[in-house]
Write an enzyme that holds these catalytic residues in place. Structure first.
Site, PDB file in Angstrom:
ATOM      1  N   HIS A 176       1.905   4.788  -2.863  1.00 44.08           N
ATOM      2  CA  HIS A 176       1.863   5.836  -2.960  1.00 44.08           C
ATOM      3  C   HIS A 176       3.517   6.220  -3.441  1.00 44.08           C
ATOM      4  CE1 HIS A 176      -1.849   7.079  -0.238  1.00 44.08           C
ATOM      5  NE2 HIS A 176      -1.438   6.288   0.073  1.00 44.08           N
ATOM      6  N   HIS A 178       2.992   7.109  -6.866  1.00 45.09           N
ATOM      7  CA  HIS A 178       2.898   7.842  -7.210  1.00 45.09           C
ATOM      8  C   HIS A 178       3.165   8.926  -7.232  1.00 45.09           C
ATOM      9  CE1 HIS A 178      -1.391  10.272  -7.343  1.00 45.09           C
ATOM     10  NE2 HIS A 178      -1.222  10.176  -8.145  1.00 45.09           N
ATOM     11  N   HIS A 194       0.920  -1.457   0.065  1.00 40.49           N
ATOM     12  CA  HIS A 194      -0.180  -0.233  -0.167  1.00 40.49           C
ATOM     13  C   HIS A 194       0.812   1.143  -0.264  1.00 40.49           C
ATOM     14  CE1 HIS A 194      -3.982   2.068   0.828  1.00 40.49           C
ATOM     15  NE2 HIS A 194      -2.484   3.262   1.587  1.00 40.49           N
ATOM     16  N   GLU A 195       1.586   1.192   1.383  1.00 44.91           N
ATOM     17  CA  GLU A 195       2.634   2.777   0.981  1.00 44.91           C
ATOM     18  C   GLU A 195       3.828   2.936  -0.013  1.00 44.91           C
ATOM     19  OE1 GLU A 195       1.936   4.763   3.161  1.00 44.91           O
ATOM     20  OE2 GLU A 195       0.425   3.908   4.443  1.00 44.91           O
TER      21      GLU A 195
END
Length: 670
Positions: free
Chosen positions: A465, A468, A461-462
């Site tokens: 990010h 991105h 998940h991290e």
């Protein structure tokens, strides 16, 4: 001596020279950089030349870079490696930064220049990205009170200064409660605990200078303890301390802090002409209105609650079969859910852990990024802020893309949770700069470090990010990377979690930490079949938190947040054996700052999109479809906030998704 926070950094990729920076450097560097930022803003506001995009909007974009650099270093340390001096500096800096922000947005000459550009926007011959930056700048000033005057303007300044102080206090109170509690375990108390948890508890004890193993309030310790400890009395003691963070009484109690934050937010929204803080906050998000948020959450709440109640009945039967009469309690749920998972799926987390080493999961995250986007990772030998941190250079086709830093282990000086931040965002103007991105997690330390499947999902998940941030390709830093609508920012992170569930990824990277053998196919199949296990519980605890957050900000601020929280949950019919994922006194997403206030729902809003987005890969050539990966980068990961979020998603997918894919993905569809 030279204050390195104010000097040129002749370091690898201009990384902060952490080994040459001391806590004594921050205050003087902050004061100098703040004064410089003020001077830069005044120069823009007092420019005698007629306003232009270059001398106003672009000049604002270029201002304050020295202050940004000081604060990026400071807040990295304050969040991930705090100490009393850094906490003192946080309290000192917060009102000063709030005053600077109020001065910036209250500068009438500057706002007049922005207003004139906005009025003439159709004649300025701007590129789409420049037009977007102008719109965001103008909107940001108006929403920050730039049009207020007189007593209203003065009151807004007071409110923002006080909110900054309260957000800092909330964070520090929570950190103090988390760092100040632990439960020592005697050797007899270790009975029934898997080896990985015993090792992690011993490591946590050593960190505190103790000979005994301990359970702390770190999620990576307390959740497996609640799953595996047969000692109901110890589970209760640990659970009650965990959910009492921020409400333990004394100087660190957050209940009145949170109540005052809500009162001030409501007043702030009223000054700006909004009927509620939720209406103010959601105006710029994809959801737009509180009603749209509530509709989504309630569409998920009812099937999730129904599933949770069916599960509670089954767990109660299991508990009573153990000779324990009475109601299922919150400290019982995870223990009996783990037993049920073993019984129904023949899947024990203790059997999974040896295949989910931290090293293997980092390699998996990197490997997927390589297959999808051509990224390569080379370890760097550079000075970082803590010995546990590691850094990699990220390249593509031999060209530098970014620097990625991983800080994975729990410690008393680190706030709880997991997050991604950019010490430096990507930009091309006014100067080219590559991103420096950090993932911070709180995994239990071990030798070797082993993760739960939930931990592994957090890592992915991290890293979503981080992608991105790293793949951003825009001109201006203020709209690069994750500078997007709050209910869009979780799309890349939650989407990336799906690659952890791809069988070929687990077959390659989920290898036994001792033997190096791949996870047996039988175990892999069990893991994937159990992916939706206990989703009723997980969905209820999340949605309850999101609905409480929304209700807190929709109307008049409650005088007593705990009474209001109980009223909201009672009206929802909250199952008695499940509590909010984040009770209000430790709801850092909502009260440590404005980030997720009225916005905790955004994880689910993004999940609607991520379920649909991953389906587009499956409908094409599979999880690593080249064209879909290109589309994801081109339309979402590289674009930051340079276009409206809904526009970006439509370009990627061609349509707007509905809630059906989310319910199916969570196993809650009828």
């Amino acid at each position: 001596m030279t204050n390195m926070l104010l000097a040129d950094w002749n370091t690898t990729f201009d990384l902060a020279p952490f080994d040459a920076i001391s806590d004594a450097d921050f205050a003087p560097a902050f004061d100098t950089a703040l004064a410089q930022a003020r001077a830069e803003v005044m120069a823009i506001a007092e420019n005698s030349a007629p306003p232009s995009f270059a001398n106003t909007i672009e000049a604002l974009e270029a201002s304050g870079k020295g202050l940004d650099r000081v604060l990026s270093v400071f807040y990295t340390l304050a969040g991930a490696d705090s100490n009393p001096k850094r906490q003192e500096l946080q309290r000192e800096f917060a009102p000063k930064l709030a005053a600077y922000s109020s001065e910036l947005y209250g500068n009438k000459a500057l706002f007049a220049r922005i207003e004139s550009l906005w009025a003439a926007r159709d004649t300025l011959d701007l590129t789409p990205e420049e037009a977007r930056l102008l719109m965001l700048t103008h909107r940001g000033f108006r929403r920050s009170g730039a049009a207020l005057t007189g007593d209203e303007e003065a009151r807004m300044r007071q409110i923002m200064a006080r909110l900054a102080e309260l957000g800092t206090a909330f964070t520090q109170n929570l950190l103090a409660d988390e760092a100040g509690w632990h439960m020592e375990l005697a050797e007899a108390d270790l009975e029934g605990l898997p080896d990985f948890l015993v090792d992690a508890a011993r490591s946590a004890g050593r960190e505190k200078g103790l000979e005994q193993p301990v359970i702390t309030l770190s999620r990576s310790l307390i959740v497996p303890f609640l799953q595996f400890s047969p000692r109901r009395d110890l589970r209760k003691k640990a659970y009650e301390s965990w959910v009492s963070r921020g409400a333990m009484g004394g100087e660190t109690d957050n209940r009145e802090v949170a109540a005052e934050i809500l009162r001030l937010r409501a007043e702030r929204a009223a000054l700006l002409g909004y009927e509620s803080f939720a209406a103010y906050k959601l105006e710029t998000e994809m959801a737009k209105t509180p009603e749209a948020v509530r509709d989504l959450l309630m569409a998920v709440w009812e099937p999730a609650k129904a599933q949770a109640e069916r599960d509670a009945a089954r767990l109660t039967e299991m508990m009573q079969a153990d000779g324990i009469n009475g109601e299922l309690e919150p400290w019982d749920w995870r223990y009996y859910a783990e037993k049920r998972r073993q019984a129904e799926h023949d899947l024990e987390e203790a059997a999974l852990k040896p295949y989910l080493s931290l090293e293997g999961m980092i390699a998996a995250a990197f490997g997927c990024a390589n297959r999808l986007f051509g990224l390569e990772f080379r370890a760097l030998d550079v000075a970082l802020y803590h010995p546990d941190c590691r850094a990699w250079e990220v390249t593509r086709n031999g060209s530098h893309v970014a620097v990625f830093i991983g800080d994975y282990f729990a410690r008393g000086s680190k706030r709880s949770g997991a997050w991604c931040s950019a010490m430096r965002g990507q930009a091309k103007r006014p100067a080219v700069q590559g991103p420096v991105v950090i993932n911070v997690c709180n995994f239990a330390k071990g030798d070797p470090a082993l993760l739960s499947y939930d931990d592994a999902r957090t890592l992915f998940h991290e890293f979503g990010h981080a992608l991105h941030q790293m793949l951003s390709d825009v001109n201006y830093e203020s709209i690069s990377g994750t500078s997007v609508a709050r209910d869009f920012v979780e799309l890349p992170s939650q989407l990336y979690e799906h690659w952890l569930e791809v069988p070929e990824v687990l077959e390659r990277y989920a290898t036994h930490v001792t033997t190096g053998e791949a996870m047996p196919r039988e175990l892999l199949d069990k893991l994937l079949k159990a992916a939706n296990f206990d989703q009723g519980f997980q969905t209820v605890e999340y949605v309850a938190s999101a609905l409480v957050d929304l209700a807190f900000h929709e109307g008049e601020a409650p005088a007593d947040i705990m009474t209001k929280q109980l009223e909201i949950l009672d009206n929802l019919g909250m199952p008695r054996a499940i509590t909010m994922r984040h009770a209000s006194p430790h709801f850092a997403h909502v009260f440590s700052g404005d980030g997720y206030s009225s916005g905790y729902y955004s994880y689910m809003w993004s999940e609607v999109m991520d379920a649909d987005a991953f389906a587009s890969f499956e409908e094409a050539g599979g999880a690593f479809d080249v064209e879909r990966a290109k589309a994801l980068e081109s339309h979402i990961l590289s674009r930051g906030g340079s276009e409206d979020a809904e526009t970006l998603y439509l370009k990627f997918r061609g349509r707007t998704p509905g809630v059906a894919a989310l319910l199916k993905g969570r196993g809650l569809a009828a």
